[in-house]
Design an enzyme around this catalytic site. Structure first.
Site, PDB file in Angstrom:
ATOM      1  N   LYS A  57      38.027 -52.274  -6.339  1.00 44.71           N
ATOM      2  CA  LYS A  57      37.652 -51.054  -5.622  1.00 44.71           C
ATOM      3  C   LYS A  57      38.551 -49.859  -5.951  1.00 44.71           C
ATOM      4  O   LYS A  57      38.060 -48.740  -6.054  1.00 44.71           O
ATOM      5  CB  LYS A  57      37.643 -51.320  -4.109  1.00 44.71           C
ATOM      6  CG  LYS A  57      36.523 -52.262  -3.693  1.00 44.71           C
ATOM      7  CD  LYS A  57      36.483 -52.479  -2.188  1.00 44.71           C
ATOM      8  CE  LYS A  57      35.465 -53.567  -1.853  1.00 44.71           C
ATOM      9  NZ  LYS A  57      35.290 -53.757  -0.402  1.00 44.71           N
TER      10      LYS A  57
ATOM     11  N   ASP B  24      32.707 -48.837   2.804  1.00 45.74           N
ATOM     12  CA  ASP B  24      33.252 -49.889   3.667  1.00 45.74           C
ATOM     13  C   ASP B  24      33.584 -49.354   5.060  1.00 45.74           C
ATOM     14  O   ASP B  24      33.286 -49.992   6.070  1.00 45.74           O
ATOM     15  CB  ASP B  24      34.524 -50.485   3.044  1.00 45.74           C
ATOM     16  CG  ASP B  24      34.210 -51.434   1.900  1.00 45.74           C
ATOM     17  OD1 ASP B  24      33.022 -51.686   1.627  1.00 45.74           O
ATOM     18  OD2 ASP B  24      35.175 -51.916   1.271  1.00 45.74           O
TER      19      ASP B  24
ATOM     20  N   GLY C 104      46.142 -54.412   9.572  1.00 48.41           N
ATOM     21  CA  GLY C 104      45.714 -54.500   8.185  1.00 48.41           C
ATOM     22  C   GLY C 104      45.448 -53.121   7.616  1.00 48.41           C
ATOM     23  O   GLY C 104      44.554 -52.404   8.069  1.00 48.41           O
TER      24      GLY C 104
ATOM     25  N   GLY D 200      45.295 -52.590   4.057  1.00 48.04           N
ATOM     26  CA  GLY D 200      44.933 -52.737   2.637  1.00 48.04           C
ATOM     27  C   GLY D 200      43.690 -51.917   2.340  1.00 48.04           C
ATOM     28  O   GLY D 200      43.401 -50.929   3.021  1.00 48.04           O
ATOM     29  N   GLY D 201      42.932 -52.336   1.325  1.00 50.88           N
ATOM     30  CA  GLY D 201      41.755 -51.573   0.917  1.00 50.88           C
ATOM     31  C   GLY D 201      40.764 -51.376   2.050  1.00 50.88           C
ATOM     32  O   GLY D 201      40.347 -50.245   2.349  1.00 50.88           O
TER      33      GLY D 201
ATOM     34  N   PRO E 141      55.288 -52.763   6.832  1.00 54.65           N
ATOM     35  CA  PRO E 141      55.331 -51.597   7.734  1.00 54.65           C
ATOM     36  C   PRO E 141      55.221 -50.255   6.999  1.00 54.65           C
ATOM     37  O   PRO E 141      54.623 -49.310   7.506  1.00 54.65           O
ATOM     38  CB  PRO E 141      56.688 -51.746   8.431  1.00 54.65           C
ATOM     39  CG  PRO E 141      57.019 -53.208   8.323  1.00 54.65           C
ATOM     40  CD  PRO E 141      56.440 -53.663   7.022  1.00 54.65           C
TER      41      PRO E 141
ATOM     42  N   GLY F 199      32.410 -59.263  10.777  1.00 54.36           N
ATOM     43  CA  GLY F 199      32.404 -58.863   9.374  1.00 54.36           C
ATOM     44  C   GLY F 199      30.995 -58.807   8.805  1.00 54.36           C
ATOM     45  O   GLY F 199      30.720 -58.028   7.890  1.00 54.36           O
TER      46      GLY F 199
END
Lengths: 258, 258
Positions: free
Chosen positions: B72, B109, B133, B135-136, B160, B239
């Site tokens: 991505k 997303d 979370g 991340g992407g 962090p 999800g």
């Protein structure tokens, strides 16, 4: 057909690709064989083949390719390992993935043509063949007929040089095959018959029950030549028979019983 | 599904790709919409993306790509035109063909996550969000929640620094969103829950009917977090809801009503 993340890919590369009918044949085969695989068309122009090829090599679940116009000769230098018919004809129509990720290619058009003859009860051994058309398909067919044991092979082409040079190549590899004889197997490997307005590739006066006739054109399956031959009592093999013959050989090459 | 030479192609690129479930969703959509198109998985490793991309550009009947792990972020420099969410998040999950043959990419997303919330009756406006979370997926969700009008957003991550830097980015674009508050929407954007042995991402003592809970993990759809939230009387979005939300947006981007 149910496609999941685990489905394996096969593709036919051509330009135009919209005219190809093979995806239906292949996907029906995968279904019969219980293979979780799908066969899709990919439209790739002649100039784009090397770039597309490099990209397709990077697709890990792509297990095989079928090549059609205009890629059969151009793919030869892109393949890592070439089979015997591919080396002989200088063309590739089927490519499979090797365990190391490379590609191995073979040419099944000629052997598929011969398989199509046999499927219609036309044995090539000892035949005197008159073949029109010495392009890609014609080259493959000429070598396969010679290998199958025809007695003689008379090659013609709109470009006489091309016919002469293919005849010399075939003679160099198969010296037992003579150059001509009273024909009892007529082979059309030209595009004549794609359009209903095309002239017949052979004089219908030469058609009789002692002559068999084969055409490479799969669509229409019954070309004017095939129709005239059947009317004259000839045994016939169509372009569809050739397609099925080469597709079964390609399927076996992919490890799939047809 | 009947694939012919005229069938248009769509693909999801990922590694591993065997775990993706989207081909089934997309092919059912094409069938409902009467589209002569097929959606296939393509396994492409991270290092191979640029090479695969160049090749895929040369396939004329390939109309769209969906990108999943690990592509991505890596796809961003490969796309010719980037949409607003893609620029904001630095990631792309959907790419469509432009009339000139180039590729235009967008990131759905985050908006898909918000659509999944709304589909379950969870309105984001005015919420106090605690998100684990960054991340992407977490980046996309944080930006989309901020754009949707949450009151506050408390971001946490096992790293962090990553949480702090995403918080700063979100604050720079959406200064009205506060950094924290008594949470009434818990968001899991970590992989916790993929395995039944994972610890819960949130203390179950914090679950109550006044708190809504959303998870990014599509499989299992009912993660231990979702199960605990439902047992505590929380509204939940899974999800799978996020997947459906982003897939519908991607389908609309491809010009297909979902």
């Amino acid at each position: 057909m149910s496609i999941s993340g685990r489905t394996r890919l096969f593709a036919i590369l051509g330009d135009p690709v919209s005219v190809v009918r093979s995806p239906g044949w292949w996907n029906a085969l995968f279904a019969r064989a219980g293979r979780d695989a799908v066969f899709v068309p990919m439209q790739v122009g002649a100039a784009d083949l090397p770039r597309a090829w490099a990209g397709l090599r990077a697709i890990g679940n792509l297990d095989g390719l079928v090549l059609t116009m205009p890629h059969k000769q151009a793919a030869v230098p892109l393949v890592d390992v070439l089979g015997g018919s591919a080396r002989l004809t200088g063309a590739v129509n089927t490519v499979r993935r090797l365990p190391d990720g490379g590609w191995e290619g073979e040419m099944f058009d000629g052997e598929g043509f011969v398989a199509g003859l046999r499927a219609r009860g036309i044995t090539p051994e000892g035949r005197h063949v008159r073949q029109k058309g010495c392009g890609g398909a014609g080259r493959a067919i000429a070598f396969a007929l010679a290998r199958a044991g025809v007695a003689s092979l008379a090659l013609e082409d709109a470009a006489p040089d091309r016919a002469a040079s293919l005849a010399a190549e075939v003679a160099a590899t198969f010296p037992a095959v003579a150059r001509g004889g009273e024909p009892d197997l007529l082979v059309n490997a030209t595009p004549l018959g794609l359009s209903v307005n095309d002239p017949l590739p052979f004089d219908p006066a030469t058609l009789s029950p002692r002559v068999s006739v084969a055409d490479v054109i799969p669509n229409p399956e019954v070309t004017p030549l095939i129709a005239a031959a059947r009317a004259a009592g000839c045994a016939t093999a169509t372009g569809r028979d050739m397609f099925e013959g080469q597709a079964r050989l390609a399927a076996a090459y992919f490890g799939i019983g047809a």
